[in-house]
Enzyme design. Sequence first.
Site, short mmCIF file in Angstrom:
data_model
loop_
_atom_site.label_atom_id
_atom_site.label_comp_id
_atom_site.label_asym_id
_atom_site.label_seq_id
_atom_site.Cartn_x
_atom_site.Cartn_y
_atom_site.Cartn_z
N LYS A 47 5.11 4.88 0.50
CA LYS A 47 4.31 3.66 0.68
C LYS A 47 2.96 4.09 1.27
O LYS A 47 2.85 5.16 1.85
CB LYS A 47 5.08 2.71 1.61
CG LYS A 47 4.39 1.39 1.80
CD LYS A 47 5.34 0.20 1.82
CE LYS A 47 4.54 -1.10 1.99
NZ LYS A 47 3.60 -1.36 0.90
N SER A 48 1.94 3.27 1.06
CA SER A 48 0.59 3.68 1.48
C SER A 48 0.48 3.80 3.00
O SER A 48 0.93 2.92 3.75
CB SER A 48 -0.45 2.68 0.97
OG SER A 48 -0.42 2.66 -0.43
N ASN A 71 4.12 -9.62 -4.53
CA ASN A 71 4.24 -9.22 -3.13
C ASN A 71 2.87 -9.14 -2.46
O ASN A 71 1.87 -8.83 -3.11
CB ASN A 71 4.97 -7.87 -3.00
CG ASN A 71 4.02 -6.69 -3.05
OD1 ASN A 71 3.41 -6.32 -2.04
ND2 ASN A 71 3.85 -6.13 -4.24
N ALA A 72 2.89 -9.43 -1.18
CA ALA A 72 1.71 -9.21 -0.34
C ALA A 72 2.26 -8.83 1.02
O ALA A 72 2.49 -9.69 1.88
CB ALA A 72 0.84 -10.46 -0.26
N MET A 73 2.54 -7.55 1.18
CA MET A 73 3.10 -7.09 2.46
C MET A 73 2.00 -6.77 3.45
O MET A 73 2.21 -6.79 4.65
CB MET A 73 4.00 -5.88 2.21
CG MET A 73 5.23 -6.28 1.39
SD MET A 73 6.48 -5.02 1.31
CE MET A 73 6.00 -4.20 -0.17
N LEU A 75 0.09 -3.81 3.51
CA LEU A 75 0.00 -2.39 3.85
C LEU A 75 0.57 -2.05 5.23
O LEU A 75 -0.07 -1.34 6.03
CB LEU A 75 -1.47 -1.90 3.75
CG LEU A 75 -2.09 -1.97 2.36
CD1 LEU A 75 -3.61 -1.70 2.42
CD2 LEU A 75 -1.44 -0.97 1.40
N CYS A 131 -5.05 -1.85 -3.96
CA CYS A 131 -4.27 -2.96 -3.40
C CYS A 131 -5.12 -4.22 -3.56
O CYS A 131 -6.28 -4.24 -3.12
CB CYS A 131 -3.97 -2.69 -1.92
SG CYS A 131 -3.24 -4.13 -1.11
N THR A 194 -0.94 -3.42 -8.96
CA THR A 194 -0.52 -4.79 -9.34
C THR A 194 -1.69 -5.68 -9.75
O THR A 194 -2.84 -5.43 -9.40
CB THR A 194 0.20 -5.45 -8.14
OG1 THR A 194 -0.67 -5.34 -7.00
CG2 THR A 194 1.51 -4.76 -7.85
N GLY A 218 6.17 -5.56 -12.30
CA GLY A 218 7.33 -5.83 -13.14
C GLY A 218 6.96 -6.11 -14.59
O GLY A 218 5.79 -6.01 -14.98
C1 SIN Z 1 1.19 -4.15 0.17
O1 SIN Z 1 1.54 -3.39 1.07
O2 SIN Z 1 0.95 -5.34 0.39
C2 SIN Z 1 1.08 -3.66 -1.25
C3 SIN Z 1 0.20 -2.50 -1.39
C4 SIN Z 1 -0.49 -2.41 -2.73
O3 SIN Z 1 -0.41 -3.36 -3.55
O4 SIN Z 1 -1.16 -1.43 -3.01
#
Ligand code: SIN
Length: 305
Positions: A47-48, A71-73, A75, A131, A194, A218
């Site tokens: 993961k980044s 998704n929108a986590m 980072l 992102c 994405t 997806g």
């Molecule tokens: C995220 O952590 O929200 C996604 C990271 C990404 O889309 O590059």
Amino acid sequence: MESNLLGISFAGLSLENPTILASGILGYTAESLKRVAKGGAGAVVTKSIGASPRAGYPNPTVVQAEAGLLNAMGLPNPGIDVYSEEIKYAKTVLRVPLFVSVFGYSADEYASVASKAVEAGADAVELNVSCPHVKQTGAEIGQSPKFLSEVVEKTKAAVNKPLIVKLSPNVADITVLAQAAIEAGADALTAVNTLKAMAIDTETMMPILSNVKGGLSGPAIKPVALRCVFDIAEQFEVPIIGCGGITDWRDAVEFFLAGASAVEIGTAVADDDEVFRTICRGIETYLRKKHYGSVKEIVGLAHRK
Ligand code: SIN
């Protein structure tokens, strides 16, 4: 002994097969990377990771969409100084190359995080300049040829490992950004991250994600990702990793034919740890049936005139 049809040499690295875990849902701890590698991945991407710890967005951060995942986590990550220990540990338990995904808020920051990742043992760096929803990083950098060049140039000068640039599909012409990345020294490109997207709840009449907008991955985005790979391969001779909606061997083969030398798989891993092995078996059967001696031989064949 049977020949290995799937082995590739990619940007100077040897991969036993061309399927790679995409940066994202899994791939944060060394143990989860190991699990994915056991499922047959030829390489894994973390993961980044940024310069300092980041909590990410509050929930909800993930929404199931019709044919994919939104998704929108934000980072979330512990910062490179803490994560370096995880990279060192990952290197002791992984038998496949480890790519570390890196983000920053300036060219210097990207370069510094990448250099620490390599120092800790990363076999390659993948720059997250794509992102679609975190301010002042990601796509806000990767959508500008000027900012992108600066980041790639500085990072390239700071690392002695392959530098892969993960591009955004949220641009008018992806080849403009591909060119900027290649001219600034990228060894390879990943196409794509994405698609910027959103979902609304009809009961609450509000956006579902706490961040309102997120990134769609997806099967829904596969045709877009495929077109991006095709466009880049048509103009440049750079190694490309295809990424976006790959769930079975047929998807992977489409990306090779479009010009990708390898594929990243993300969303499909959430349902099936063994997806890499299943996809590899399918690619192998396809190559034998079509009488090809290696996956390399079919890369870009859809461009024949
Ligand atoms: C995220 O952590 O929200 C996604 C990271 C990404 O889309 O590059």
